[in-house]
Design an enzyme around this catalytic site. Structure first.
Site, PDB file in Angstrom:
ATOM      1  N   HIS A  27       0.910  -1.101   0.021  1.00  7.90           N
ATOM      2  CA  HIS A  27      -0.082  -0.093  -0.031  1.00  7.90           C
ATOM      3  C   HIS A  27       0.964   1.158   0.088  1.00  7.90           C
ATOM      4  O   HIS A  27       0.638   2.017  -0.678  1.00  7.90           O
ATOM      5  CB  HIS A  27      -0.678   0.013   1.351  1.00  7.90           C
ATOM      6  CG  HIS A  27      -1.615   1.147   1.505  1.00  7.90           C
ATOM      7  ND1 HIS A  27      -2.724   1.839   0.704  1.00  7.90           N
ATOM      8  CD2 HIS A  27      -1.459   2.177   2.512  1.00  7.90           C
ATOM      9  CE1 HIS A  27      -2.959   2.898   1.090  1.00  7.90           C
ATOM     10  NE2 HIS A  27      -2.284   3.262   2.220  1.00  7.90           N
TER      11      HIS A  27
ATOM     12  N   ASP B  31       7.156  22.267 -26.055  1.00  7.99           N
ATOM     13  CA  ASP B  31       6.854  21.041 -25.637  1.00  7.99           C
ATOM     14  C   ASP B  31       7.833  20.872 -24.182  1.00  7.99           C
ATOM     15  O   ASP B  31       8.624  21.820 -23.901  1.00  7.99           O
ATOM     16  CB  ASP B  31       7.380  19.814 -26.446  1.00  7.99           C
ATOM     17  CG  ASP B  31       6.764  18.425 -26.351  1.00  7.99           C
ATOM     18  OD1 ASP B  31       6.870  18.042 -24.961  1.00  7.99           O
ATOM     19  OD2 ASP B  31       6.182  17.829 -27.010  1.00  7.99           O
TER      20      ASP B  31
ATOM     21  N   TRP C 159       6.953  -0.253   3.912  1.00  9.13           N
ATOM     22  CA  TRP C 159       7.530   0.475   2.731  1.00  9.13           C
ATOM     23  C   TRP C 159       8.918   1.286   3.191  1.00  9.13           C
ATOM     24  O   TRP C 159       9.579   1.443   2.130  1.00  9.13           O
ATOM     25  CB  TRP C 159       6.606   1.829   2.348  1.00  9.13           C
ATOM     26  CG  TRP C 159       6.915   3.096   3.104  1.00  9.13           C
ATOM     27  CD1 TRP C 159       6.155   3.420   4.106  1.00  9.13           C
ATOM     28  CD2 TRP C 159       7.652   4.184   2.656  1.00  9.13           C
ATOM     29  NE1 TRP C 159       6.664   4.670   4.557  1.00  9.13           N
ATOM     30  CE2 TRP C 159       7.533   5.023   3.552  1.00  9.13           C
ATOM     31  CE3 TRP C 159       8.317   4.514   1.377  1.00  9.13           C
ATOM     32  CZ2 TRP C 159       7.845   6.478   3.338  1.00  9.13           C
ATOM     33  CZ3 TRP C 159       8.833   5.486   1.262  1.00  9.13           C
ATOM     34  CH2 TRP C 159       9.017   6.559   2.389  1.00  9.13           C
TER      35      TRP C 159
ATOM     36  N   SER D 161      12.972   6.583 -13.398  1.00  8.44           N
ATOM     37  CA  SER D 161      11.870   7.574 -14.262  1.00  8.44           C
ATOM     38  C   SER D 161      11.954   8.763 -13.456  1.00  8.44           C
ATOM     39  O   SER D 161      11.837   9.782 -14.129  1.00  8.44           O
ATOM     40  CB  SER D 161      10.809   6.836 -14.217  1.00  8.44           C
ATOM     41  OG  SER D 161       9.709   7.567 -14.487  1.00  8.44           O
ATOM     42  N   SER D 162      11.773   8.856 -12.225  1.00 11.60           N
ATOM     43  CA  SER D 162      11.678  10.022 -11.650  1.00 11.60           C
ATOM     44  C   SER D 162      12.731  10.957 -11.765  1.00 11.60           C
ATOM     45  O   SER D 162      12.738  12.302 -12.055  1.00 11.60           O
ATOM     46  CB  SER D 162      11.669   9.823 -10.071  1.00 11.60           C
ATOM     47  OG  SER D 162      10.348   9.428  -9.623  1.00 11.60           O
TER      48      SER D 162
ATOM     49  N   HIS E 216      12.926  12.056   3.878  1.00 14.61           N
ATOM     50  CA  HIS E 216      12.629  13.284   4.233  1.00 14.61           C
ATOM     51  C   HIS E 216      12.443  14.492   3.143  1.00 14.61           C
ATOM     52  O   HIS E 216      11.343  14.746   3.086  1.00 14.61           O
ATOM     53  CB  HIS E 216      13.162  13.828   5.492  1.00 14.61           C
ATOM     54  CG  HIS E 216      11.976  14.846   6.389  1.00 14.61           C
ATOM     55  ND1 HIS E 216      10.956  14.327   6.841  1.00 14.61           N
ATOM     56  CD2 HIS E 216      11.815  16.187   5.890  1.00 14.61           C
ATOM     57  CE1 HIS E 216      10.372  15.238   7.004  1.00 14.61           C
ATOM     58  NE2 HIS E 216      10.730  16.527   6.564  1.00 14.61           N
TER      59      HIS E 216
ATOM     60  N   GLU F 214      11.896  13.173   0.406  1.00 10.26           N
ATOM     61  CA  GLU F 214      10.753  12.718  -0.562  1.00 10.26           C
ATOM     62  C   GLU F 214       9.620  13.355   0.050  1.00 10.26           C
ATOM     63  O   GLU F 214       8.427  13.485  -0.832  1.00 10.26           O
ATOM     64  CB  GLU F 214      10.976  11.227  -0.283  1.00 10.26           C
ATOM     65  CG  GLU F 214       9.544  10.501  -0.827  1.00 10.26           C
ATOM     66  CD  GLU F 214       9.393  10.305  -2.212  1.00 10.26           C
ATOM     67  OE1 GLU F 214      10.382  11.038  -3.081  1.00 10.26           O
ATOM     68  OE2 GLU F 214       8.482   9.878  -2.615  1.00 10.26           O
TER      69      GLU F 214
ATOM     70  N   TYR G 126       8.568  16.221   0.986  1.00  4.60           N
ATOM     71  CA  TYR G 126       8.636  17.641   0.325  1.00  4.60           C
ATOM     72  C   TYR G 126       8.321  17.476  -1.243  1.00  4.60           C
ATOM     73  O   TYR G 126       7.583  18.185  -1.894  1.00  4.60           O
ATOM     74  CB  TYR G 126       9.745  18.629   0.729  1.00  4.60           C
ATOM     75  CG  TYR G 126       9.469  18.748   2.270  1.00  4.60           C
ATOM     76  CD1 TYR G 126       8.414  19.535   2.710  1.00  4.60           C
ATOM     77  CD2 TYR G 126      10.491  18.272   3.129  1.00  4.60           C
ATOM     78  CE1 TYR G 126       8.375  19.632   4.088  1.00  4.60           C
ATOM     79  CE2 TYR G 126      10.139  18.152   4.439  1.00  4.60           C
ATOM     80  CZ  TYR G 126       9.309  18.955   4.966  1.00  4.60           C
ATOM     81  OH  TYR G 126       8.933  18.821   6.351  1.00  4.60           O
TER      82      TYR G 126
ATOM     83  N   SER H 229      -1.433  27.360  -5.118  1.00  6.29           N
ATOM     84  CA  SER H 229      -1.064  28.671  -5.301  1.00  6.29           C
ATOM     85  C   SER H 229      -1.634  29.342  -6.519  1.00  6.29           C
ATOM     86  O   SER H 229      -1.689  30.368  -7.021  1.00  6.29           O
ATOM     87  CB  SER H 229       0.415  29.024  -5.121  1.00  6.29           C
ATOM     88  OG  SER H 229       0.746  28.467  -4.040  1.00  6.29           O
TER      89      SER H 229
ATOM     90  N   HIS I  48      14.953  12.816  12.527  1.00  4.81           N
ATOM     91  CA  HIS I  48      13.463  12.947  13.338  1.00  4.81           C
ATOM     92  C   HIS I  48      12.577  11.718  13.281  1.00  4.81           C
ATOM     93  O   HIS I  48      11.568  11.610  13.991  1.00  4.81           O
ATOM     94  CB  HIS I  48      12.788  14.145  13.332  1.00  4.81           C
ATOM     95  CG  HIS I  48      11.976  14.652  12.015  1.00  4.81           C
ATOM     96  ND1 HIS I  48      12.132  15.793  11.255  1.00  4.81           N
ATOM     97  CD2 HIS I  48      11.261  13.544  11.182  1.00  4.81           C
ATOM     98  CE1 HIS I  48      11.316  15.568  10.231  1.00  4.81           C
ATOM     99  NE2 HIS I  48      10.957  14.372  10.116  1.00  4.81           N
ATOM    100  N   HIS I  49      13.016  10.952  12.060  1.00  2.00           N
ATOM    101  CA  HIS I  49      12.182   9.492  12.206  1.00  2.00           C
ATOM    102  C   HIS I  49      12.759   8.823  12.805  1.00  2.00           C
ATOM    103  O   HIS I  49      12.469   7.525  12.990  1.00  2.00           O
ATOM    104  CB  HIS I  49      12.187   9.126  10.657  1.00  2.00           C
ATOM    105  CG  HIS I  49      11.545  10.335   9.574  1.00  2.00           C
ATOM    106  ND1 HIS I  49      10.384  10.138   9.192  1.00  2.00           N
ATOM    107  CD2 HIS I  49      12.259  11.376   8.938  1.00  2.00           C
ATOM    108  CE1 HIS I  49       9.942  11.139   8.453  1.00  2.00           C
ATOM    109  NE2 HIS I  49      10.984  11.650   7.934  1.00  2.00           N
TER     110      HIS I  49
ATOM    111  N   THR J 180       6.450  26.861   6.340  1.00  2.00           N
ATOM    112  CA  THR J 180       5.304  26.368   6.007  1.00  2.00           C
ATOM    113  C   THR J 180       4.109  27.247   6.580  1.00  2.00           C
ATOM    114  O   THR J 180       3.189  27.402   5.833  1.00  2.00           O
ATOM    115  CB  THR J 180       4.947  24.980   6.592  1.00  2.00           C
ATOM    116  OG1 THR J 180       6.361  24.216   6.303  1.00  2.00           O
ATOM    117  CG2 THR J 180       3.920  24.138   6.083  1.00  2.00           C
TER     118      THR J 180
ATOM    119  N   LYS K 235       3.406  30.244   4.248  1.00  2.00           N
ATOM    120  CA  LYS K 235       2.610  29.635   2.894  1.00  2.00           C
ATOM    121  C   LYS K 235       1.138  29.584   3.401  1.00  2.00           C
ATOM    122  O   LYS K 235       0.334  30.142   2.637  1.00  2.00           O
ATOM    123  CB  LYS K 235       3.140  28.295   2.613  1.00  2.00           C
ATOM    124  CG  LYS K 235       4.143  28.404   1.882  1.00  2.00           C
ATOM    125  CD  LYS K 235       4.569  27.028   1.067  1.00  2.00           C
ATOM    126  CE  LYS K 235       5.606  27.125  -0.077  1.00  2.00           C
ATOM    127  NZ  LYS K 235       4.836  27.608  -1.043  1.00  2.00           N
TER     128      LYS K 235
ATOM    129  N   ARG L   9       1.265   1.009  15.076  1.00  2.00           N
ATOM    130  CA  ARG L   9       1.173   0.747  13.422  1.00  2.00           C
ATOM    131  C   ARG L   9       1.640  -0.556  12.885  1.00  2.00           C
ATOM    132  O   ARG L   9       2.387  -1.149  13.518  1.00  2.00           O
ATOM    133  CB  ARG L   9       1.475   1.796  12.792  1.00  2.00           C
ATOM    134  CG  ARG L   9       3.000   1.883  12.799  1.00  2.00           C
ATOM    135  CD  ARG L   9       3.631   3.431  12.151  1.00  2.00           C
ATOM    136  NE  ARG L   9       3.812   3.130  10.539  1.00  2.00           N
ATOM    137  CZ  ARG L   9       4.594   3.967  10.000  1.00  2.00           C
ATOM    138  NH1 ARG L   9       5.716   4.557  10.566  1.00  2.00           N
ATOM    139  NH2 ARG L   9       4.504   4.046   8.669  1.00  2.00           N
TER     140      ARG L   9
END
Lengths: 386, 535
Positions: free
Chosen positions: B86, B115, B151, B178-179, B262, B264, B266, B277, B311-312, B337, B340, B459
């Site tokens: 998932h 293009d 994951w 790809s990314s 991390h 990732e 963002y 925006s 922090h993870h 943040t 924004k 979890r």
């Protein structure tokens, strides 16, 4: 469209009534029914965490109401349908500086008390008692390293019967949060917990103590707690550790000093009585009977009670080449594990009598029926292979 | 405007049949050999939606098992495969490709380019994705099933997995490649192909956020590749990077992984900021407030994202100085943040607002994403994090920022730009129904998870103590409601593609600004072959 709505609401109501019907009580030392906030805690750290959480919740709540009060007012007042004309402003240095600087100050105000707690949490110095905790797939091992209980060691596994988990029996009061052996500690003493793991990373969590520390294979980590109130406190493994991650709870019993001393004496007597002599010759039936118990406590989670394992994940022992072959290969596997698989090295967890008896058991159980080579393995064989 | 564009202005034509121009391939060749940014964008979006349905189905299977305590439907090993897949499918299959789809469609049109810079690489970077997705999905059917290590694929648990783990590693490698190609394309397009007069500080925010995201992608996808390659060699080639018995360290994996992980986070939210925006000013009929500070805040978030990863890992047992540093640095992220959020509210302030579906999703985004931001701030505080780490509180937090954040913005963006993509307006009633169902069911699903986490529910658990039952049941009901509501979106958007609904004007939104609204709807196959002049 309306009927659809009603259907969903009806289904919700039905399901809610089912939920309410089940009469579940708060679990002492564990979660309360529909608990909304952190545990009150029986250590200073847990109480500090609770205080920090309330502080942050209130500050965030006030900011949230402020910001979204403005937004919703604007959504109400500055609508086109009310004929509001759009202004043209799109910058304001003063405002922009203010809403950068003020949050900065708020964040510092939040960080200061948190710093104090971080420092206190990490201070594991001068403990009254040190216990080594080892995470295994899927149980905890406890060993007292100093104090009167020095040398006491035992494994602690889930005691909720499988039948309750599979729904063949009603669930008990301490469903999934009960173990056969509790970690027992004295009240009001600084207990240092030294952690490691035998296979993968586990995490030792007791919410009432404000403690959560990963147990990392091959490394030592430590944490501490000083429980202020006698009682039984419950937690669970908090780091995904494979199949039975949900089934390796932690139960800590905090006793008054005199009762703790009595418990220690009791443990030492038991240890002396249970000490197995690895030099003794055991009969086949003794080994099988003992081995069945060892198998049920250590092997059944993967290899299953019927010895068939879980196809694709955990191999069958019933009819297995190694189990029916010469004893040395199986001793090697059980003592030292199979690197790269879930098969752990049991040399550190089981004594030679247990190793020999569980191997003898697997060689006689199911269709194996003692028909392979070396049907009986003696403890001294295990001693030789260590 | 070239004659090519004029050919396709007339309304009512269907997407496929109207391209009789000799340069435009037809049939399957149009898609397999696609070099047109719009076609590739469409394929990205379809792919992402299919993955969203696959990941969503897995989520509903999880919620089904969790409806009641006890193990009813799925054995723990299968349940763990579902949680893992998932996560992988939603992150690498749904959210990231959908943003690349938006980038493909909108960036050339927003900066006045004909293009993307590298059209063939664009094709390649898309067609890698279905290959990876098939590999990942088929891993359910190999011996031992799919990877069940979460994951995050933490070592040494990932070393115990079967061949499903190797398939997952290869799939992530391919999606990472790809990314990176997508990111290179975005950077080169934005830096080299802007129309005359389109200076960087005149670019739409969506282009800015994607430019910054693209740099993040290039910086961290190789780090992820390194982490999982080390897992691969540990598994098969006798290395011991994460094995203490061989001088390695399991925690090293976590450091490398989260150095990717991390930023990732963002990568998945900055383009969403860009979409919001674009939408908020359009429906407030007022310029975006604090454009420059938005750009600086986005950059600040991107820079900070590289220095907060541990922090993870507060529960791994870092030294006290490490915990304090990562706590302070993480708390700092709340400042840009916050800027924004304040800017969006100030954009709405004294505007002239209407509330069509894109605006509803944008406001829903701001409202619910901010809740996720606040729980993020609470989680940044190390002592609280240690208490709720790896509990449902964290699950609630990251779904508030990833679903109510990224996914809401994607829905808003889809409704906002679908008239430009298809030439048809979506059905406003369906859009609003989709919004309200999504908004309410999202909160029904995930809000109770905060309580579960605070109460200590870990979890990735297949089973739980009976005291947690009610909140799990509420979450399961909400999840099914949420999942089924997405079919409304599918129906509404497919209708646009089928040419149903009101014909869209070139600029269907009164307050919308930007070059994309100067071309007809649907946007012709080729746009801006002659660059527009930007004042």
């Amino acid at each position: 469209m309306k009927k659809w709505w009603r259907g969903i609401l009806g289904a919700c109501a039905l399901l809610f009534s089912c939920a309410v019907r089940a009469q579940v009580q708060d679990m002492p030392g564990g979660p309360r029914v529909n608990q909304l906030n952190l545990h009150e805690g029986v250590t200073q750290i847990a109480q500090d965490v609770m205080w920090l959480h309330w502080m942050l919740l209130i500050i965030c709540g006030v900011i949230f109401i402020g910001v979204f009060g403005v937004m919703f007012y604007s959504m109400w007042a500055h609508r086109k349908s009310r004929g509001h004309q759009a202004s043209t402003f799109h910058e304001h240095l003063g405002v922009e500086v203010a809403w950068t600087v003020i949050p900065f100050i708020i964040v510092i105000a939040m960080a200061l008390p948190a710093t104090k707690t971080v420092v206190a949490m990490k201070d594991t110095s001068s403990p009254d008692l040190t216990v080594k905790v080892t995470g295994y797939q899927w149980k905890w091992g406890y060993e007292y390293l100093d104090g009167p209980a020095k040398g006491v060691k035992f494994l602690s596994t889930l005691s909720t019967p499988r039948a309750q988990i599979d729904g063949r029996e009603p669930k008990g009061e301490f469903y999934l949060m009960e173990t056969d052996n509790h970690l027992v500690v004295p009240v009001d003493k600084k207990v240092r917990i030294v952690l490691t793991a035998g296979d993968v990373i586990h995490s030792w969590m007791v919410p009432d103590f404000g403690v959560k520390q990963d147990a990392i294979p091959g490394f030592l980590r430590d944490t501490w707690f000083r429980a202020q109130k006698p009682g039984i406190y419950r937690g669970q493994c908090a780091e995904l550790c494979g199949k039975d991650h949900a089934f390796m709870p932690i139960v800590v019993e905090v006793l008054p000093q005199d009762k703790y001393d009595a418990w220690v004496q009791d443990q030492q007597k038991k240890m002396a009585a249970n000490a197995d002599d690895p030099n003794k010759e055991w009969t086949k039936d003794e080994l099988i009977a003992r081995g069945e118990k060892v198998f049920a406590a250590n092997c059944v989670a993967c290899h299953q009670a019927n010895g068939k394992g879980v196809p694709g994940s955990f191999p069958a022992l019933d009819g297995d080449k190694t189990v029916l072959g010469p004893k040395d290969a199986q001793l090697e596997t059980v003592l030292h594990g199979r690197p790269g698989t879930a098969m752990a090295a049991f040399a550190g967890q089981l004594n030679d009598v247990e190793i020999a008896s569980v191997i003898t058991y697997t060689r006689h159980a199911w269709s194996n029926a003692g028909k392979g080579q070396d049907p009986v393995v003696q403890p001294k064989d295990s001693v030789a292979k260590r | 405007m070239s004659s090519v564009t004029v050919d396709h202005v007339s309304p009512g034509q269907h997407g496929h049949d109207d391209h009789h121009h000799h340069a435009i391939p037809t049939g399957w060749r149009r898609w397999l050999f696609a070099t047109n940014h719009k076609d590739i964008g469409t394929m990205y979006l379809i792919f992402a939606f299919v993955m969203l349905l696959e990941g969503g189905t897995l989520a509903l299977l999880l919620r089904t098992e969790l409806f009641e305590p006890g193990v009813q439907f799925f054995q723990p090993e299968l349940f763990n495969q579902f949680t893992t897949m998932h996560g992988l499918i939603m992150i690498f299959g749904a959210i990231m490709p959908s943003f690349v789809g938006f980038a493909n469609w909108m960036i050339p049109m927003q900066i006045g380019a004909s293009d993307m810079a590298f059209a063939r690489m664009n094709n390649f970077s898309f067609w890698l994705l279905p290959v990876a997705a098939i590999m990942l999905t088929s891993s359910f059917f190999v011996p031992g099933g799919a990877t069940a290590a979460g994951w995050t694929l933490y070592a040494p648990l990932s070393a115990q997995m079967g061949p499903g783990m190797d398939l997952a590693i290869f799939a992530v490698h391919i999606m990472g490649a790809s990314s990176i190609m997508g990111a290179i394309n975005v950077i080169v397009t934005i830096l080299n192909m802007r129309a005359p007069g389109m200076t960087l500080m005149k670019m739409p925010m969506f282009c800015w956020t994607w430019l910054i995201t693209a740099f993040l992608l290039i910086a961290v996808m190789p780090v992820l590749a390194a982490a999982i390659t080390m897992v691969l060699t540990d598994r098969h080639f006798g290395t011991g990077f994460f094995n203490a018995a061989m001088g390695g360290d399991p925690v090293l994996y976590q450091h490398v992984f989260w150095f990717f992980g991390h930023p990732e986070v963002y990568i998945m939210i900055l383009p969403a900021f860009g979409i919001v925006s674009a939408i908020v000013p359009a429906f407030a009929r007022k310029r975006l407030f604090g454009y420059a500070s938005m750009v600086y805040a986005t950059s600040a978030i991107a820079v900070l994202s590289f220095i907060v990863w541990a922090h993870h890992m507060f529960a791994t047992g870092m030294p006290v100085t490490g915990q304090l540093y990562f706590m302070y640095a993480t708390m700092l992220i709340s400042i840009p943040t916050g800027v924004k959020v304040f800017n969006w509210v100030a954009t709405m302030w004294r505007g002239s607002m209407t509330f069509e579906t894109p605006m509803l999703f944008a406001i829903g985004f701001i409202f619910v994403f901010t809740m996720g931001g606040f729980t993020g701030l609470i989680l940044a505080v190390a002592p609280i994090d240690i208490q709720v780490h790896d509990t449902y509180y964290v699950v609630a937090h990251f779904h508030y920022v990833l679903v109510a954040g990224s996914l809401f913005a994607l829905f808003g963006g889809a409704y906002y730009w679908v008239p430009k993509w298809t030439g048809r307006m979506y059905n406003e009633k369906l859009g609003k129904l989709h919004f309200w169902f999504t908004m309410i069911s999202f909160n029904v699903t995930f809000f109770p998870m905060h309580f579960l986490g605070l109460a200590g529910m870990p979890r990735r658990y297949v089973d739980y103590a009976a005291q947690f039952t009610t909140f799990h049941q509420v979450a399961t009901i909400g999840a099914f409601w949420f999942g089924l509501s997405q079919l409304i979106f599918l129906y509404a958007i497919v209708n646009c593609y089928r040419g149903k609904g009101e014909v869209a004007a070139a600029k269907p939104w009164e307050g919308a600004e930007g070059l994309e609204w100067t071309v007809p709807s649907p946007a012709p196959f080729h746009t801006f072959e002659t660059p527009p002049e930007v004042k």
